[in-house]
Design an enzyme around this catalytic site. Structure first.
Site, PDB file in Angstrom:
ATOM      1  N   ARG A  79      -5.033   0.359  -6.718  1.00 45.09           N
ATOM      2  CA  ARG A  79      -3.812   0.955  -6.144  1.00 45.09           C
ATOM      3  C   ARG A  79      -3.238   2.026  -7.065  1.00 45.09           C
ATOM      4  O   ARG A  79      -2.552   2.935  -6.618  1.00 45.09           O
ATOM      5  CB  ARG A  79      -2.736  -0.116  -5.952  1.00 45.09           C
ATOM      6  CG  ARG A  79      -3.068  -1.164  -4.911  1.00 45.09           C
ATOM      7  CD  ARG A  79      -1.820  -1.986  -4.630  1.00 45.09           C
ATOM      8  NE  ARG A  79      -2.087  -3.238  -3.976  1.00 45.09           N
ATOM      9  CZ  ARG A  79      -2.216  -3.401  -2.662  1.00 45.09           C
ATOM     10  NH1 ARG A  79      -2.122  -2.364  -1.870  1.00 45.09           N
ATOM     11  NH2 ARG A  79      -2.444  -4.585  -2.146  1.00 45.09           N
ATOM     12  N   ASP A  81      -5.917  -0.661  -1.758  1.00 44.44           N
ATOM     13  CA  ASP A  81      -6.608  -1.559  -2.685  1.00 44.44           C
ATOM     14  C   ASP A  81      -7.920  -2.109  -2.143  1.00 44.44           C
ATOM     15  O   ASP A  81      -8.160  -2.132  -0.927  1.00 44.44           O
ATOM     16  CB  ASP A  81      -5.706  -2.752  -3.005  1.00 44.44           C
ATOM     17  CG  ASP A  81      -5.651  -3.742  -1.844  1.00 44.44           C
ATOM     18  OD1 ASP A  81      -5.317  -3.324  -0.722  1.00 44.44           O
ATOM     19  OD2 ASP A  81      -5.972  -4.932  -2.054  1.00 44.44           O
ATOM     20  N   PHE A  84     -14.050   2.430   4.046  1.00 50.90           N
ATOM     21  CA  PHE A  84     -13.009   1.666   3.374  1.00 50.90           C
ATOM     22  C   PHE A  84     -12.601   2.450   2.140  1.00 50.90           C
ATOM     23  O   PHE A  84     -13.407   2.672   1.237  1.00 50.90           O
ATOM     24  CB  PHE A  84     -13.510   0.270   3.007  1.00 50.90           C
ATOM     25  CG  PHE A  84     -12.403  -0.608   2.541  1.00 50.90           C
ATOM     26  CD1 PHE A  84     -11.589  -1.260   3.453  1.00 50.90           C
ATOM     27  CD2 PHE A  84     -12.143  -0.762   1.187  1.00 50.90           C
ATOM     28  CE1 PHE A  84     -10.535  -2.052   3.033  1.00 50.90           C
ATOM     29  CE2 PHE A  84     -11.092  -1.560   0.747  1.00 50.90           C
ATOM     30  CZ  PHE A  84     -10.292  -2.200   1.680  1.00 50.90           C
ATOM     31  N   VAL A  85     -11.361   2.916   2.119  1.00 53.45           N
ATOM     32  CA  VAL A  85     -10.909   3.804   1.043  1.00 53.45           C
ATOM     33  C   VAL A  85      -9.970   3.068   0.100  1.00 53.45           C
ATOM     34  O   VAL A  85      -9.283   2.127   0.501  1.00 53.45           O
ATOM     35  CB  VAL A  85     -10.232   5.076   1.606  1.00 53.45           C
ATOM     36  CG1 VAL A  85     -11.239   5.965   2.295  1.00 53.45           C
ATOM     37  CG2 VAL A  85      -9.090   4.723   2.563  1.00 53.45           C
ATOM     38  N   GLU A  98       3.688   4.126   6.005  1.00 52.86           N
ATOM     39  CA  GLU A  98       2.486   3.299   5.807  1.00 52.86           C
ATOM     40  C   GLU A  98       1.481   4.067   4.952  1.00 52.86           C
ATOM     41  O   GLU A  98       1.519   5.299   4.889  1.00 52.86           O
ATOM     42  CB  GLU A  98       1.828   3.038   7.170  1.00 52.86           C
ATOM     43  CG  GLU A  98       2.079   1.655   7.736  1.00 52.86           C
ATOM     44  CD  GLU A  98       1.164   0.580   7.144  1.00 52.86           C
ATOM     45  OE1 GLU A  98       0.884   0.610   5.928  1.00 52.86           O
ATOM     46  OE2 GLU A  98       0.758  -0.296   7.903  1.00 52.86           O
ATOM     47  N   ASP A  99       0.556   3.336   4.340  1.00 49.39           N
ATOM     48  CA  ASP A  99      -0.526   3.986   3.597  1.00 49.39           C
ATOM     49  C   ASP A  99      -1.604   4.495   4.552  1.00 49.39           C
ATOM     50  O   ASP A  99      -2.063   5.625   4.467  1.00 49.39           O
ATOM     51  CB  ASP A  99      -1.135   3.028   2.557  1.00 49.39           C
ATOM     52  CG  ASP A  99      -1.511   1.655   3.141  1.00 49.39           C
ATOM     53  OD1 ASP A  99      -1.237   1.401   4.336  1.00 49.39           O
ATOM     54  OD2 ASP A  99      -2.097   0.843   2.405  1.00 49.39           O
ATOM     55  N   GLY A 153       0.777  -1.240   0.000  1.00 51.37           N
ATOM     56  CA  GLY A 153       0.000   0.000   0.000  1.00 51.37           C
ATOM     57  C   GLY A 153       0.806   1.286   0.000  1.00 51.37           C
ATOM     58  O   GLY A 153       0.327   2.321  -0.478  1.00 51.37           O
ATOM     59  N   ASP A 180      -5.130   1.900  10.670  1.00 57.79           N
ATOM     60  CA  ASP A 180      -6.538   1.582  10.910  1.00 57.79           C
ATOM     61  C   ASP A 180      -6.667   1.157  12.381  1.00 57.79           C
ATOM     62  O   ASP A 180      -6.775   2.002  13.268  1.00 57.79           O
ATOM     63  CB  ASP A 180      -6.903   0.472   9.916  1.00 57.79           C
ATOM     64  CG  ASP A 180      -8.348   0.033   9.952  1.00 57.79           C
ATOM     65  OD1 ASP A 180      -9.222   0.893  10.115  1.00 57.79           O
ATOM     66  OD2 ASP A 180      -8.620  -1.166   9.813  1.00 57.79           O
ATOM     67  N   LYS A 240      -7.039   6.476  10.129  1.00 57.10           N
ATOM     68  CA  LYS A 240      -8.448   6.169  10.409  1.00 57.10           C
ATOM     69  C   LYS A 240      -8.578   6.074  11.925  1.00 57.10           C
ATOM     70  O   LYS A 240      -8.687   4.997  12.509  1.00 57.10           O
ATOM     71  CB  LYS A 240      -8.822   4.836   9.750  1.00 57.10           C
ATOM     72  CG  LYS A 240     -10.277   4.724   9.368  1.00 57.10           C
ATOM     73  CD  LYS A 240     -10.614   3.324   8.882  1.00 57.10           C
ATOM     74  CE  LYS A 240     -10.339   3.094   7.427  1.00 57.10           C
ATOM     75  NZ  LYS A 240     -10.763   1.733   6.982  1.00 57.10           N
TER      76      LYS A 240
HETATM   77  P1  IMP Z   1      -4.079  -1.926  10.791  1.00 57.91           P
HETATM   78  O1  IMP Z   1      -2.987  -2.906  11.133  1.00 57.91           O
HETATM   79  O2  IMP Z   1      -5.431  -2.424  11.256  1.00 57.91           O
HETATM   80  O3  IMP Z   1      -3.807  -0.519  11.280  1.00 57.91           O
HETATM   81  O4  IMP Z   1      -4.217  -1.919   9.239  1.00 57.91           O
HETATM   82  C1  IMP Z   1      -3.261  -1.448   8.410  1.00 57.91           C
HETATM   83  C2  IMP Z   1      -3.428  -2.002   7.007  1.00 57.91           C
HETATM   84  O5  IMP Z   1      -4.775  -2.372   6.681  1.00 57.91           O
HETATM   85  C3  IMP Z   1      -3.069  -0.930   6.025  1.00 57.91           C
HETATM   86  O6  IMP Z   1      -1.691  -0.901   5.762  1.00 57.91           O
HETATM   87  C4  IMP Z   1      -3.893  -1.304   4.808  1.00 57.91           C
HETATM   88  O7  IMP Z   1      -3.177  -2.226   4.010  1.00 57.91           O
HETATM   89  C5  IMP Z   1      -5.118  -1.983   5.361  1.00 57.91           C
HETATM   90  N1  IMP Z   1      -6.284  -1.053   5.410  1.00 57.91           N
HETATM   91  C6  IMP Z   1      -6.839  -0.502   6.503  1.00 57.91           C
HETATM   92  N2  IMP Z   1      -7.882   0.295   6.182  1.00 57.91           N
HETATM   93  C7  IMP Z   1      -7.973   0.244   4.824  1.00 57.91           C
HETATM   94  C8  IMP Z   1      -8.839   0.892   3.872  1.00 57.91           C
HETATM   95  O8  IMP Z   1      -9.748   1.681   4.198  1.00 57.91           O
HETATM   96  N3  IMP Z   1      -8.599   0.608   2.560  1.00 57.91           N
HETATM   97  C9  IMP Z   1      -7.617  -0.248   2.132  1.00 57.91           C
HETATM   98  N4  IMP Z   1      -6.783  -0.854   3.001  1.00 57.91           N
HETATM   99  C10 IMP Z   1      -6.951  -0.611   4.336  1.00 57.91           C
END
Ligand code: IMP
Length: 181
Positions: A171, A165, A158-159, A104-105, A49, A108, A137
Site C-alpha cells: 500500500r 494491497d 490485480f494491481v 475509492e481506490d 485502499g 472492480d 477495472k
Molecule cells: P468491488 O466491490 O468488486 O468493486 O471491489 C472493490 C475493492 O476490491 C477495492 O476497493 C479494492 O479494495 C479491492 N480490489 C479490487 N481489485 C483490486 C486489485 O486489482 N488490487 C487490489 N485490490 C483490489
C-alpha cells in the site's frame, strides 16, 4: 516473520508516481469546478485502499472539506472479490443536505461502489453524492455504477501500490504496478 510470495522487484509499473500526482491534480480541478466553493464537501474515503488517494486529493480542494472514513471489505486476503460487501465500520456524521464525495481506490465488480452510493443516498439523505475512483477495472464490472471522477482505466490485472494491497502489503508504494503471470 511474515513471508510474502510476491516481491517488489518483480512488479511491473503501470502508473508512475508523477502520472498519479498529475492525474489527481486534474481530478481535483474538475471537482473544484463542479461543487460550490462556498459549501462544505464531505469527502468519505473507503478504508484502507483509498487512504493515499484521499490524502493527496484533498490537498488540492478549494472548498471547506470534512474528511471521514468508512471501512468495508469484499476481498479478504484473496485476489478475487468474495461477492459480498462486509460492513466493518459505517459510522458517519449526519450528512443530510450535504455535498458528499465518496473516494475509492479501485472499482472492480462494482459491488462496493453500488452498495455505498445507495447507502449514502438512501440512509443519509445527502444533497449531492458523487463518486471518485483512482482506478476503474471496467472489464470486471458486474454491478453497473456511475463513476463521476476516474483516474485511470485498468484491464483485468490485480494491481498493487498507492493504497492497493496484496495480503496487506505494497500500500505504501508511490506508484501502481502488477505482477506478471
Ligand atoms: P468491488 O466491490 O468488486 O468493486 O471491489 C472493490 C475493492 O476490491 C477495492 O476497493 C479494492 O479494495 C479491492 N480490489 C479490487 N481489485 C483490486 C486489485 O486489482 N488490487 C487490489 N485490490 C483490489
Amino acid at each position: 516473520m511474515n513471508v510474502i510470495d510476491k516481491k517488489e522487484e518483480h512488479l511491473l509499473e503501470l502508473f508512475s508516481k508523477n502520472m498519479i500526482q498529475d492525474r489527481i491534480k486534474e481530478l481535483a480541478e474538475k471537482i473544484n469546478n463542479e461543487f460550490d466553493k462556498n459549501e462544505e464537501l464531505y469527502v468519505i474515503g473507503v478504508l484502507r485502499g483509498s487512504v493515499l488517494f484521499v490524502a493527496d486529493l484533498v490537498r488540492h480542494l478549494k472548498m471547506p472539506v470534512q474528511i471521514e472514513f468508512i471501512r468495508l471489505s469484499s476481498y479478504g486476503d484473496d485476489q478475487k472479490s468474495s461477492g459480498k460487501v462486509k460492513s466493518v465500520d459505517l459510522s458517519l456524521p449526519n450528512l443530510a443536505d450535504k455535498n458528499v464525495l465518496i473516494v475509492e481506490d479501485i472499482v472492480d465488480t462494482g459491488l462496493t461502489a453500488h452498495f455505498l452510493i445507495d447507502y449514502i443516498k438512501e440512509q443519509h439523505n445527502a444533497r449531492q453524492v458523487k463518486f471518485a475512483s483512482l482506478l476503474d477495472k471496467v472489464c470486471a464490472r458486474i454491478h453497473p455504477v456511475n463513476i463521476d471522477y476516474i483516474g485511470f482505466e485498468v484491464d483485468d490485472k490485480f494491481v498493487v501500490g498507492y493504497g492497493l494491497d496484496y495480503q496487506g502489503y505494497y500500500r505504501n508504494l508511490p506508484y501502481i504496478g502488477y505482477f506478471p503471470q
